[in-house]
Motif scaffolding. Sequence first.
Motif, mmCIF file in Angstrom:
data_model
loop_
_atom_site.group_PDB
_atom_site.id
_atom_site.type_symbol
_atom_site.label_atom_id
_atom_site.label_comp_id
_atom_site.label_asym_id
_atom_site.label_seq_id
_atom_site.Cartn_x
_atom_site.Cartn_y
_atom_site.Cartn_z
ATOM 1 N N GLU A 249 -132.814 -112.833 -19.117
ATOM 2 C CA GLU A 249 -131.897 -111.783 -18.690
ATOM 3 C C GLU A 249 -132.266 -110.450 -19.322
ATOM 4 O OE1 GLU A 249 -129.013 -112.229 -16.566
ATOM 5 O OE2 GLU A 249 -130.243 -113.987 -16.104
ATOM 6 N N LEU A 250 -132.476 -109.449 -18.480
ATOM 7 C CA LEU A 250 -132.910 -108.122 -18.919
ATOM 8 C C LEU A 250 -131.711 -107.211 -19.173
ATOM 9 C CD1 LEU A 250 -135.595 -106.452 -19.261
ATOM 10 C CD2 LEU A 250 -135.147 -105.589 -16.943
ATOM 11 N N ILE A 251 -131.759 -106.439 -20.245
ATOM 12 C CA ILE A 251 -130.699 -105.494 -20.613
ATOM 13 C C ILE A 251 -131.348 -104.180 -21.047
ATOM 14 C CG2 ILE A 251 -128.684 -105.069 -22.067
ATOM 15 C CD1 ILE A 251 -128.539 -108.067 -22.608
ATOM 16 N N PRO A 252 -130.902 -103.036 -20.524
ATOM 17 C CA PRO A 252 -131.442 -101.758 -20.988
ATOM 18 C C PRO A 252 -130.754 -101.305 -22.275
ATOM 19 C CG PRO A 252 -129.826 -101.347 -19.292
ATOM 20 C CD PRO A 252 -129.909 -102.848 -19.454
ATOM 21 N N ARG A 253 -131.372 -100.395 -22.987
ATOM 22 C CA ARG A 253 -130.785 -99.891 -24.228
ATOM 23 C C ARG A 253 -129.382 -99.332 -24.002
ATOM 24 N NH1 ARG A 253 -130.298 -100.562 -29.539
ATOM 25 N NH2 ARG A 253 -128.972 -98.872 -30.272
ATOM 26 N N ILE A 254 -129.189 -98.611 -22.907
ATOM 27 C CA ILE A 254 -127.867 -98.012 -22.679
ATOM 28 C C ILE A 254 -126.806 -99.095 -22.511
ATOM 29 C CG2 ILE A 254 -128.141 -97.836 -20.157
ATOM 30 C CD1 ILE A 254 -126.616 -95.179 -20.319
ATOM 31 N N GLY A 255 -127.178 -100.221 -21.931
ATOM 32 C CA GLY A 255 -126.228 -101.321 -21.801
ATOM 33 C C GLY A 255 -125.847 -101.899 -23.150
ATOM 34 N N MET A 256 -126.807 -101.980 -24.052
ATOM 35 C CA MET A 256 -126.506 -102.449 -25.395
ATOM 36 C C MET A 256 -125.585 -101.466 -26.113
ATOM 37 S SD MET A 256 -127.919 -105.361 -25.592
ATOM 38 C CE MET A 256 -127.671 -105.628 -27.337
ATOM 39 N N GLU A 257 -125.805 -100.171 -25.910
ATOM 40 C CA GLU A 257 -124.942 -99.172 -26.546
ATOM 41 C C GLU A 257 -123.506 -99.292 -26.045
ATOM 42 O OE1 GLU A 257 -126.957 -95.566 -25.601
ATOM 43 O OE2 GLU A 257 -128.502 -95.834 -27.150
ATOM 44 N N TYR A 258 -123.339 -99.522 -24.750
ATOM 45 C CA TYR A 258 -122.003 -99.757 -24.213
ATOM 46 C C TYR A 258 -121.357 -100.962 -24.907
ATOM 47 C CZ TYR A 258 -122.921 -96.798 -20.058
ATOM 48 O OH TYR A 258 -123.198 -95.763 -19.196
ATOM 49 N N THR A 259 -122.139 -102.004 -25.064
ATOM 50 C CA THR A 259 -121.617 -103.244 -25.645
ATOM 51 C C THR A 259 -121.187 -103.033 -27.090
ATOM 52 O OG1 THR A 259 -123.069 -104.526 -24.193
ATOM 53 C CG2 THR A 259 -122.127 -105.668 -26.078
#
Length: 466
Positions: A249-259
Motif C-alpha cells: 500500500e502506497l502513501i504519500p508524505r502529505i498523507g502521513m502528515e495528515y495522519t
Amino acid sequence: MLSEFKNALGANAVLSNQDDMQPYLREWRGLYQGKALAVVRPSTTQEVSDAVKLACSHGLKIIPQGGNTGLVGGQMPDDEKNHIILSTDRLNAIRNLDSEGNSITVEAGVVLERIQQAASDADRFFPLSLGSQGSCQIGGNISSNAGGTGVLAYGNTRDLVLGLEVVLADGRIWNGLRALRKNNTGYDLKQLFIGAEGTLGLVTAATLKLFPKPKGKQVAFMGFESPHAALATLNIAQGLAGSNLTGFELIPRIGMEYTYRHLEGARDPLEGEHPWYAVIEISSGRSDAEAEALMAEAFETAFDAGHVNDAVLANSLAQQDAFWRLRHAMSEVQKFEGGSIKHDVSVPVSKMPDFILEASAAVKATIPNCRPVPFGHLGDGNIHFNVSQPIGADKDAFLAEWDRVNTVVHDIVAAYGGSVSAEHGIGRLKAKLMPHIKSDVELDMMRQMKRTLDPDGVFNPGALLP
C-alpha cells in the motif's frame, strides 16, 4: 400503506419518523441527502420477499442499503418520496461455517469484521479487508464488488463468492447458496448480482470462500524517493514472495502528515522524512520466521539496488497493527483538511508511477495550491487519487470544481487505458460518466439485463445506469 408493511414485517421493522430515518437518509460524508417514505428492516429472506412484493403493489421504488459506508451514493435515495429504503441490518445471521470445506454462509447484513473474526475463531482466514470493515456489511461489499488491501493476493469480492441468495424484483427468491468450487452447468448467475449495486436484485445471503489462516506474517514500513522506486520494490517482493505478498500500500508524505495531525497516537515509524511510503505485508503458511526472512531479503535486495531510503520491520503484532492503522486511517483523516475531490481509479500497474506524477501536475495546474493525496493499492494498480483543497480556501467553492477536476484526472486515466471506478462502484456519483466510458454495445447489454430482471425499474433507480 405503511400499515401493510408493519403487518408483514412487524411494527418495529418499519421506520417512518424523520428522526428515526435520518441515519439512513444521509451519506456518511454528507455528499448525499435523500428522502424516503419509510425505512423497512426485514429480518428474514421471506420478509425481504414480502417487502418487495408490497412495494411493487404500491408502485414504490426500493433502495437497498447495507452499512451505509458507500463512497459513490449508490445506497442513497434521491429527493422523490416514492422510495423505501430496505436496510439489511437485521439480516445478520451466520448460517454455517464449514472449516473443512473452507466456506462460510452469512446473511447480507453481517458486518465484515464479524466474518473475519468468525473465520479466525475457526482457524480460517477471510481476506476481504477495508478501512470500513467495522461497519460495512457483506451484502454491500458484494453488491459493490469491494476491493480493499487483500486484492493483491486474493482478488476482489467477486473472487471470494461461491454462491448467493437473491430476492428478485417480482419477489421470487433465488437460492444459489452452493459451496462448490466447480459448477459448470451454464450461466454463472451469481456474477450478475456481484457489482450490480442492487440494481438487478437484492442479495440476502452469500456463501464465501475461506482460506487456511496464515501461520506467520511480517509487516514492514518503508520510505521511498519516488513511486517508481516503490514499484521497483514491489516487483522485487513479488519475485521473492509470490502469492505470499499479501499487501503493498502506497502513501504519500502529505498523507502521513495528515495522519500525524489527526489520528490519535499516530507516530512516524521512520527517522527523517521521505516523499513516499509503503506498508508491505508478507504472509506464510509455515511460520513467522519464514515471513520475516522473506521480508528481510526483499528489503535488503531493494535497499542494495537503491530503491529504498529506509525501513522498519515490525517486531510485534501491535507494531504490525500500528503500521496498518496508518494506512487504514487515510480516508478518515482527509476530512479534517477541508474539501476533498475523490477519484477511485486504476491503470496498469507498470504505468501507475507515471500516472501519479502526471495527474498530480495536472490538478495543480488546474487549481493552484491544491494538495493531491494519491494513496492505496499499488500492487493491483488501484490508487485513490484524492485532491484536498488549498489551505485556507473556501470549501464549497473548491468542491464546486469537482466535475472539472474529475475531467482532468479521468482524461489521463483514459489515456493510460485505465478505469474511473476501480473498487467503489458507479452509484449516483459517476452514473453520468457511463456513456463516456462504456461503448454503446456495453450499455445496451447492461440495459437489456436490467429490463429482463427488473422490467419496472424497482431496484435502485438512478444508480449505476444513466
